[in-house]
Design a protein around this motif. Structure first.
Motif, PDB file in Angstrom:
ATOM      1  N   MET A  38       0.632  -1.301  -0.095  1.00  0.00           N
ATOM      2  CA  MET A  38       0.006  -0.040  -0.011  1.00  0.00           C
ATOM      3  C   MET A  38       0.831   1.305   0.093  1.00  0.00           C
ATOM      4  N   TRP A  39       0.197   2.275  -0.356  1.00  0.00           N
ATOM      5  CA  TRP A  39       0.961   3.649  -0.265  1.00  0.00           C
ATOM      6  C   TRP A  39       1.322   3.925   0.989  1.00  0.00           C
ATOM      7  N   GLU A  40       2.159   5.063   1.450  1.00  0.00           N
ATOM      8  CA  GLU A  40       2.683   5.393   2.694  1.00  0.00           C
ATOM      9  C   GLU A  40       1.551   6.032   3.554  1.00  0.00           C
ATOM     10  N   GLN A  58      -1.728   5.585   2.592  1.00  0.00           N
ATOM     11  CA  GLN A  58      -2.542   4.399   3.209  1.00  0.00           C
ATOM     12  C   GLN A  58      -2.228   3.785   4.790  1.00  0.00           C
ATOM     13  N   PHE A  59      -0.872   3.452   4.645  1.00  0.00           N
ATOM     14  CA  PHE A  59      -0.519   2.875   5.799  1.00  0.00           C
ATOM     15  C   PHE A  59      -0.585   3.838   6.952  1.00  0.00           C
ATOM     16  N   TYR A  88      -4.166   3.571   8.050  1.00  0.00           N
ATOM     17  CA  TYR A  88      -4.202   2.275   8.844  1.00  0.00           C
ATOM     18  C   TYR A  88      -3.846   2.139  10.023  1.00  0.00           C
ATOM     19  N   HIS A 146       1.351  -5.352 -10.636  1.00  0.00           N
ATOM     20  CA  HIS A 146       1.556  -5.598  -9.533  1.00  0.00           C
ATOM     21  C   HIS A 146       2.943  -5.828  -9.097  1.00  0.00           C
TER      22      HIS A 146
END
Length: 382
Positions: A1-3, A5-6, A9, A246
């Motif tokens: 995931m993108w930073e 997004q992390f 999270y 991916h």
């Protein structure tokens, strides 16, 4: 995931910090707030830091205090086999006069070419800590550190490696199992090859009929190249970038495989050949990622060993014939043991040991995969 997004999270799942704190490597735990370059390099030498370090590295003009060759300067010591390997663009002006003449004669391109080269100095090279440790212990100097990437060291594919090796040993013993041995060899080799694949270069090939449809493809931001297959029917082969790629391959494993292979080849030259035979009695002809072709002054490698080193060399072949421990001491163990058939058969399929691929009397080596060896045929007379 993108930073981003992390980060979101982590806000939603604060319990993730328990996992992160448990998984943090040793060096990070010991130096959470600040660290010096000397601490980083000392940890590399002490093997308390495992991972990758991006550095400027070079062969110094003078030996450092911790390593010194008794008769050679640093550049003389590394002159026969330069220690640093990298892919870089080599301009036409930098190649030798002979090859410049070859390029002019055959009207080849004079533009720079990307080649794998060896040298004495490197800038911003990402080096695995085991290889960096070898460099430091052999007198090379780090002039700048850019970043450190730390991993938890673990033999995560130990079971896979043993399955491949054991299957090949089984094929040596039982001819009926040879097909399994060959298959496992292919699986072992392809496992590495798939890890190093650069998926960002993958393309989608489409076949388009008609200029109007082809123009639409050309105007697409993902368009790369096209080739006309049939000008009459207006059929074109169009190469497009993929919409989604991916990046799911653990390329760090392939990176470490290549780094450790470089280390193995350097160890073989400087820690075995240079130490046990001496440069007056051998000369490198050609080298690949996992193989070396060399000329020696004697009819066999054993005869070329220095008299004062022969006992230690023979110890690696005959001194570890222990049934309780099938593995030999790698400190002295460069080749398959000759003490008994059991250990000789086992070592034949042990990764990391050097085996004789072929021997002859004359060799011409132009470049990688382009060489020929001649073996004299001695006719017996009555």
């Amino acid at each position: 995931m993108w930073e981003c997004q992390f980060k979101q999270y982590k806000k939603q799942h604060p319990d993730i910090y328990d996992f992160i704190n448990k998984q943090r490597p040793n060096f990070y735990q010991s130096h959470k707030h600040s660290v010096t370059e000397n601490q980083i390099l000392q940890s590399v030498v002490d093997e308390t830091l495992f991972g990758m370090v991006e550095v400027d590295i070079e062969v110094p003009d003078q030996w450092p205090s911790y390593f010194r060759h008794e008769s050679m300067t640093p550049f003389e010591y590394f002159s026969e086999m330069c220690p640093l390997f990298c892919n870089t663009e080599v301009p036409y002006e930098m190649i030798g006069k002979h090859m410049q003449t070859h390029v002019q004669t055959h009207k080849l391109s004079t533009g720079p070419r990307k080649l794998l080269v060896a040298g004495m100095k490197g800038r911003q090279m990402l080096i695995a800590t085991p290889l960096l440790r070898w460099y430091l212990k052999h007198g090379m100097v780090i002039t700048k550190i850019y970043q450190v990437i730390e991993f938890l060291p673990e033999r995560c594919f130990d079971k896979f490696e043993k399955e491949v090796s054991e299957s090949r040993r089984l094929g040596d013993i039982n001819a009926e199992k040879a097909i399994i041995a060959d298959t496992m060899k292919l699986i072992g080799n392809s496992a590495y090859g798939s890890l190093i694949m650069d998926k960002t270069k993958h393309r989608k090939i489409e076949y388009v009929e008609g200029e109007n449809k082809t123009c639409l493809k050309v105007n697409d931001p993902r368009f790369r190249t096209l080739e006309c297959l049939d000008p009459v029917e207006q059929i074109y082969e169009v190469e497009m970038a993929k919409k989604v790629i991916h990046l799911d391959l653990p390329i760090q494993l392939a990176y470490f495989i290549l780094q450790i292979s470089k280390q193995k080849m350097l160890e073989f030259y400087y820690d075995f050949l240079d130490k046990y035979i001496g440069r007056d009695n051998f000369e490198y002809i050609e080298m690949d990622t996992d193989s070396a072709y060399l000329a020696i002054s004697s009819s066999s490698l054993v005869d070329a060993i220095k008299p004062e080193m022969k006992q230690e060399y023979l110890r690696g072949l005959n001194g570890f014939c222990i049934d309780a421990n099938i593995e030999a001491d790698t400190g002295y163990h460069w080749f398959p043991r000759t003490c008994c058939e059991k250990h000789a058969s086992y070592d034949k399929r042990t990764p990391g040991l050097f085996k004789l691929e072929y021997s002859g009397d004359e060799m011409v080596g132009l470049c990688s995969k382009t060489y020929i060896v001649r073996k004299s045929i001695v006719k017996k007379t009555n």
